[in-house]
Write a protein that holds these residues in place. Structure first.
Motif, PDB file in Angstrom:
ATOM      1  N   PHE A  81     -87.163  37.988  22.664  1.00 49.47           N
ATOM      2  CA  PHE A  81     -85.991  38.732  23.149  1.00 49.47           C
ATOM      3  C   PHE A  81     -84.935  37.749  23.656  1.00 49.47           C
ATOM      4  O   PHE A  81     -85.267  36.825  24.406  1.00 49.47           O
ATOM      5  N   VAL A  82     -83.714  37.964  23.239  1.00 47.07           N
ATOM      6  CA  VAL A  82     -82.612  37.072  23.638  1.00 47.07           C
ATOM      7  C   VAL A  82     -81.573  37.874  24.406  1.00 47.07           C
ATOM      8  O   VAL A  82     -81.133  38.942  23.951  1.00 47.07           O
ATOM      9  N   ILE A  83     -81.212  37.377  25.586  1.00 42.40           N
ATOM     10  CA  ILE A  83     -80.180  38.044  26.403  1.00 42.40           C
ATOM     11  C   ILE A  83     -78.991  37.099  26.549  1.00 42.40           C
ATOM     12  O   ILE A  83     -79.157  35.917  26.884  1.00 42.40           O
ATOM     13  N   ARG A  84     -77.819  37.629  26.288  1.00 42.70           N
ATOM     14  CA  ARG A  84     -76.565  36.885  26.492  1.00 42.70           C
ATOM     15  C   ARG A  84     -75.648  37.751  27.356  1.00 42.70           C
ATOM     16  O   ARG A  84     -75.842  38.965  27.440  1.00 42.70           O
ATOM     17  N   PRO A  85     -74.610  37.148  27.956  1.00 49.28           N
ATOM     18  CA  PRO A  85     -73.695  37.965  28.763  1.00 49.28           C
ATOM     19  C   PRO A  85     -73.104  39.117  27.956  1.00 49.28           C
ATOM     20  O   PRO A  85     -72.729  38.941  26.793  1.00 49.28           O
ATOM     21  N   ASP A  86     -73.074  40.285  28.578  1.00 52.43           N
ATOM     22  CA  ASP A  86     -72.420  41.455  28.000  1.00 52.43           C
ATOM     23  C   ASP A  86     -71.008  41.462  28.576  1.00 52.43           C
ATOM     24  O   ASP A  86     -70.798  41.903  29.703  1.00 52.43           O
ATOM     25  N   LYS A  91     -75.880  41.880  33.068  1.00 55.63           N
ATOM     26  CA  LYS A  91     -75.969  42.992  34.024  1.00 55.63           C
ATOM     27  C   LYS A  91     -77.422  43.397  34.296  1.00 55.63           C
ATOM     28  O   LYS A  91     -78.326  43.091  33.523  1.00 55.63           O
ATOM     29  N   LYS A  92     -77.596  44.098  35.414  1.00 56.86           N
ATOM     30  CA  LYS A  92     -78.939  44.529  35.843  1.00 56.86           C
ATOM     31  C   LYS A  92     -79.630  45.330  34.737  1.00 56.86           C
ATOM     32  O   LYS A  92     -80.825  45.149  34.485  1.00 56.86           O
ATOM     33  N   GLY A  93     -78.876  46.188  34.059  1.00 56.93           N
ATOM     34  CA  GLY A  93     -79.448  47.022  32.991  1.00 56.93           C
ATOM     35  C   GLY A  93     -80.072  46.199  31.874  1.00 56.93           C
ATOM     36  O   GLY A  93     -81.088  46.598  31.281  1.00 56.93           O
ATOM     37  N   GLN A  94     -79.490  45.021  31.597  1.00 54.47           N
ATOM     38  CA  GLN A  94     -80.047  44.170  30.540  1.00 54.47           C
ATOM     39  C   GLN A  94     -81.408  43.620  30.945  1.00 54.47           C
ATOM     40  O   GLN A  94     -82.325  43.546  30.127  1.00 54.47           O
ATOM     41  N   HIS A 118     -76.754  31.419  29.312  1.00 49.81           N
ATOM     42  CA  HIS A 118     -75.699  31.524  30.345  1.00 49.81           C
ATOM     43  C   HIS A 118     -76.211  32.313  31.553  1.00 49.81           C
ATOM     44  O   HIS A 118     -75.550  33.236  32.055  1.00 49.81           O
ATOM     45  N   ALA A 119     -77.399  31.934  32.013  1.00 49.14           N
ATOM     46  CA  ALA A 119     -78.050  32.671  33.108  1.00 49.14           C
ATOM     47  C   ALA A 119     -77.228  32.653  34.390  1.00 49.14           C
ATOM     48  O   ALA A 119     -77.382  33.535  35.244  1.00 49.14           O
ATOM     49  N   ASP A 120     -76.338  31.662  34.543  1.00 50.91           N
ATOM     50  CA  ASP A 120     -75.481  31.602  35.740  1.00 50.91           C
ATOM     51  C   ASP A 120     -74.507  32.774  35.792  1.00 50.91           C
ATOM     52  O   ASP A 120     -73.886  33.026  36.826  1.00 50.91           O
ATOM     53  N   GLN A 121     -74.372  33.507  34.687  1.00 52.23           N
ATOM     54  CA  GLN A 121     -73.442  34.647  34.659  1.00 52.23           C
ATOM     55  C   GLN A 121     -74.129  35.973  34.997  1.00 52.23           C
ATOM     56  O   GLN A 121     -73.566  37.044  34.788  1.00 52.23           O
ATOM     57  N   MET A 122     -75.344  35.903  35.530  1.00 54.52           N
ATOM     58  CA  MET A 122     -76.009  37.141  35.972  1.00 54.52           C
ATOM     59  C   MET A 122     -75.312  37.703  37.211  1.00 54.52           C
ATOM     60  O   MET A 122     -74.924  36.944  38.100  1.00 54.52           O
TER      61      MET A 122
END
Length: 329
Positions: A81-86, A91-94, A118-122
């Protein structure tokens, strides 16, 4: 994607050594934090780690041919699973959607892996959700958290990860990559010293404005060495209309600085370090006709101009003063 651990060793030997040992001994951590500047290979390493984690063949290097390696390469493995900034943030929902996925059994094995770019953008809520997730890792799961700005992450997140620092790439390493991509040797040498980033260097190599900037800088150098009386006119007529913004002006000064450094390289016998190989005749002639002390003064003058440019001095006045100093030596 597409780089191997062996190639990565040339760029990031410390990172490669750690993973090589961990994979051989089957002692991979449950969470890694990859931190370092743009273009240092963090993304390549994240996908390589995913392939090594799921590869159906044994060994440190993923085989690249099994169904798991191929699906990770194409971005559609069901347990990666890959998460990038939305938009501007993660966001919390991601993070919650990720947690829901991880409650399910792995589709094809007990393994699951997620990468957060880009985890710093959480957002604060997303970071807290991730923290809870990291505190209770499921067996067979792995997290890879990627950032250019680790100082923006919660200390509690950092403390639960094995942190790996990706160092800026050496110019020689960038140069080799650029030549592999078809960039001419003389341009690759210059670009590898201008930026610590292969992607950025490749972009510049294909940029018509960069080619024109280089040409204008070379012409100024030629005016300064052969037609001194025309230098002020050239600054007014060609340099200033082209280098309008501060970052462009700084690029121009960097490109000019490298020419004078090349002259010094010739004077001290380091011909192999010359970046402007296509100007070799002019540079050699300049090196013979000048002294090291004069060239050192010229290098210092360009460095001083760069410093003054950052303190908002009028760019045209600054360039006029610089050409005057460069002509005097």
């Amino acid at each position: 994607m597409g780089r191997s651990w062996t190639e990565m060793e040339g760029h990031q030997p410390a990172v490669m050594k750690l993973f090589s040992n961990s994979i051989k001994k089957e002692r991979l951590a449950h969470a890694y934090l990859f931190e370092g500047g743009r273009g240092t290979g963090k993304s390549d390493a994240a996908y390589l780690l995913a392939k090594s984690f799921f590869c159906l063949e044994s060994g440190v290097e993923p085989c690249e041919t099994c169904r798991n390696c191929k699906r990770i390469e194409s971005g559609n493995h069901p347990d990666v699973f890959v998460i990038r900034p939305d938009g501007q943030s993660i966001k919390k929902g991601q993070i919650q959607a990720l947690q829901e996925e991880f409650k399910k059994t792995g589709v094809e094995s007990k393994k699951k892996l997620y990468i957060i770019f880009h985890a710093d953008q959480m957002t604060a809520n997303a970071a807290n959700s991730l923290l809870k997730f990291l505190e209770e890792p499921n067996p067979g799961t792995m997290a890879v958290i990627v950032t250019e700005q680790p100082q923006k992450l919660l200390n509690t997140i950092i403390s639960r990860c094995q942190m790996l620092t990706f160092r800026p790439l050496a110019p020689s390493s960038i140069e080799k990559d650029l030549i592999k991509e078809g960039v001419s040797a003389h341009l690759a040498a210059l670009l590898s010293n201008l930026t610590g980033n292969v992607a950025e260097a490749l972009e510049l190599s294909r940029n018509e404005e960069f080619a024109e900037a280089r040409s204008i800088v070379i012409k100024l150098y030629e005016v300064l060495t052969h037609r001194r009386g025309h230098a002020f006119f050239y600054i007014h007529d060609k340099w200033m209309p082209f280098f309008k913004e501060k970052d462009q002006q700084e690029l121009g000064l960097d490109l000019l600085l490298f020419i004078y450094r090349d002259v010094l390289s010739i004077q001290v016998g380091n011909n192999g370090q010359v970046l402007y190989q296509d100007l070799m005749d002019n540079i050699e002639s300049h090196a013979l006709q000048s002294t090291q002390a004069v060239v050192m003064n010229q290098i210092h003058a360009v460095l001083e101009a760069k410093k003054r440019l950052r303190s908002n001095v009028n760019a045209q006045v600054l360039m006029e003063q610089l050409v005057l100093t460069l002509q005097e030596g």
